[in-house]
Design an enzyme around this catalytic site. Structure first.
Site, PDB file in Angstrom:
ATOM      1  N   SER A  49       0.832  -1.207   0.000  1.00 56.91           N
ATOM      2  CA  SER A  49       0.000   0.000   0.000  1.00 56.91           C
ATOM      3  C   SER A  49       0.863   1.252   0.000  1.00 56.91           C
ATOM      4  O   SER A  49       0.511   2.255  -0.623  1.00 56.91           O
ATOM      5  CB  SER A  49      -0.965   0.000   1.186  1.00 56.91           C
ATOM      6  OG  SER A  49      -0.290  -0.193   2.401  1.00 56.91           O
ATOM      7  N   GLU A  50       2.025   1.223   0.683  1.00 59.75           N
ATOM      8  CA  GLU A  50       2.970   2.325   0.605  1.00 59.75           C
ATOM      9  C   GLU A  50       4.412   1.836   0.712  1.00 59.75           C
ATOM     10  O   GLU A  50       4.681   0.809   1.339  1.00 59.75           O
ATOM     11  CB  GLU A  50       2.735   3.371   1.706  1.00 59.75           C
ATOM     12  CG  GLU A  50       1.611   4.351   1.419  1.00 59.75           C
ATOM     13  CD  GLU A  50       0.331   3.984   2.130  1.00 59.75           C
ATOM     14  OE1 GLU A  50      -0.686   4.678   1.940  1.00 59.75           O
ATOM     15  OE2 GLU A  50       0.333   2.988   2.881  1.00 59.75           O
ATOM     16  N   THR A  51       5.289   2.610   0.093  1.00 58.40           N
ATOM     17  CA  THR A  51       6.735   2.457   0.206  1.00 58.40           C
ATOM     18  C   THR A  51       7.302   3.834   0.534  1.00 58.40           C
ATOM     19  O   THR A  51       6.874   4.833  -0.047  1.00 58.40           O
ATOM     20  CB  THR A  51       7.342   1.940  -1.111  1.00 58.40           C
ATOM     21  OG1 THR A  51       6.786   0.650  -1.407  1.00 58.40           O
ATOM     22  CG2 THR A  51       8.854   1.826  -1.018  1.00 58.40           C
TER      23      THR A  51
END
Length: 292
Positions: A49-51
């Site tokens: 979902s995020e990096t």
């Protein structure tokens, strides 16, 4: 032969103390040599979902700077990346081990973080940017109900709220209705893209002794049908409940991720109109990533 660049990398599960629960986050501990296009490519590849990418701060008051990417776009703020990045930096020894206060520089500005310890348990909380309520467009609530497959409560009516990322919020009358949702993801993608929102966050009050609110978040337009545990959305929910004088308590616990086997718990606190969101994290992968 072309020399491959390597960058230090951690993968962290956030809002949990157990590996393979909570929300996974990829953290590149030094993104100084990477372009924006490379950062977006890496975020698309990790398919989380995020990096996040840690950079030297520009503001002298900041402990570090971070850029946050979904597989589709860069975000000015997100909750689980903020908490998880601070955990990764402490875990790597890149911040003082005894730090109790940190300042994160991100697209939303300078955000304070609190680090508390009880024995071996470390909890990190970030103060979310102040939330803004946005007007509802005629017909959008009906489109939202059609996409969710069930009609949410009309009082309070669904609302669009932003604290960096923009979220659709809707409350359901009971936890059973919330957990039974089987959304139409194509319709959800359309309504989120129409409002330039990152996703739809739905919630219900809970009678559980372990948490006060159950939450689910859907971000299909970003390639994330259901997000495991979402700090920015939970902070928006807390701000919305505070605005309507309907908080369960000034400090309460939220549960998210059970439906996809990644149950996590967040602690929300509203202090003088500001929302803090926090929890525990655990490092699952520690190593390096090759960059072409």
């Amino acid at each position: 032969m072309k020399t491959m660049q390597t960058v230090a990398f951690k993968q962290v599960d956030v809002f949990t103390d157990q590996p393979f629960k909570g929300n996974p986050l990829a953290v590149i501990l030094d993104g100084s040599a990477l372009s924006t296009a490379q950062m977006q490519q890496i975020a698309q590849w990790t398919n989380l979902s995020e990096t996040t990418f840690v950079l030297p701060p520009i503001d002298a008051d900041a402990s570090y700077r971070v850029r946050i990417f979904t597989p589709r776009q860069e975000l000015p703020f997100a909750g689980h990346p903020s908490v998880g990045t601070a955990h990764a930096l402490l875990d790597a020894g890149l911040l003082p081990a005894d730090a109790t206060q940190l300042v994160q520089e991100c697209g939303a500005g300078l955000l304070p973080l609190r680090v508390t310890r009880r024995g071996d348990v470390r909890q990190i909380a970030v103060r979310a940017p102040r939330a803004k309520l946005h007007p509802i467009v005629n017909g959008d609530v009906e489109l939202l109900a059609s996409a969710l497959g069930r009609t949410p409560m009309s009082s309070p009516a669904p609302q669009v709220v932003s604290n960096g990322p923009l979220w659709w919020l809707a409350e359901f009358a009971d936890e059973a209705s919330l957990r039974a949702l089987q959304p139409d993801f194509a319709k959800l993608s359309a309504i989120t893209l129409k409002r330039d929102a990152v996703g739809v966050a739905v919630f219900a009050r809970s009678e559980s002794r372990d948490f006060d609110v159950a939450v689910r978040c859907f971000c299909p337009a970003d390639g994330i049908p259901e997000d495991p545990v979402t700090g920015s959305a939970n902070a928006c929910i807390a701000a919305w409940l505070a605005h309507s004088s309907s908080l369960p308590a000034s400090t309460y616990r939220a549960s998210q991720g059970r439906e996809i086997g990644r149950n996590g718990v967040l602690e929300l606190s509203v202090e003088d109109g500001e929302v803090w969101v926090g929890g525990q994290s655990v490092t699952v992968i520690d190593g390096s990533m090759r960059i072409a």
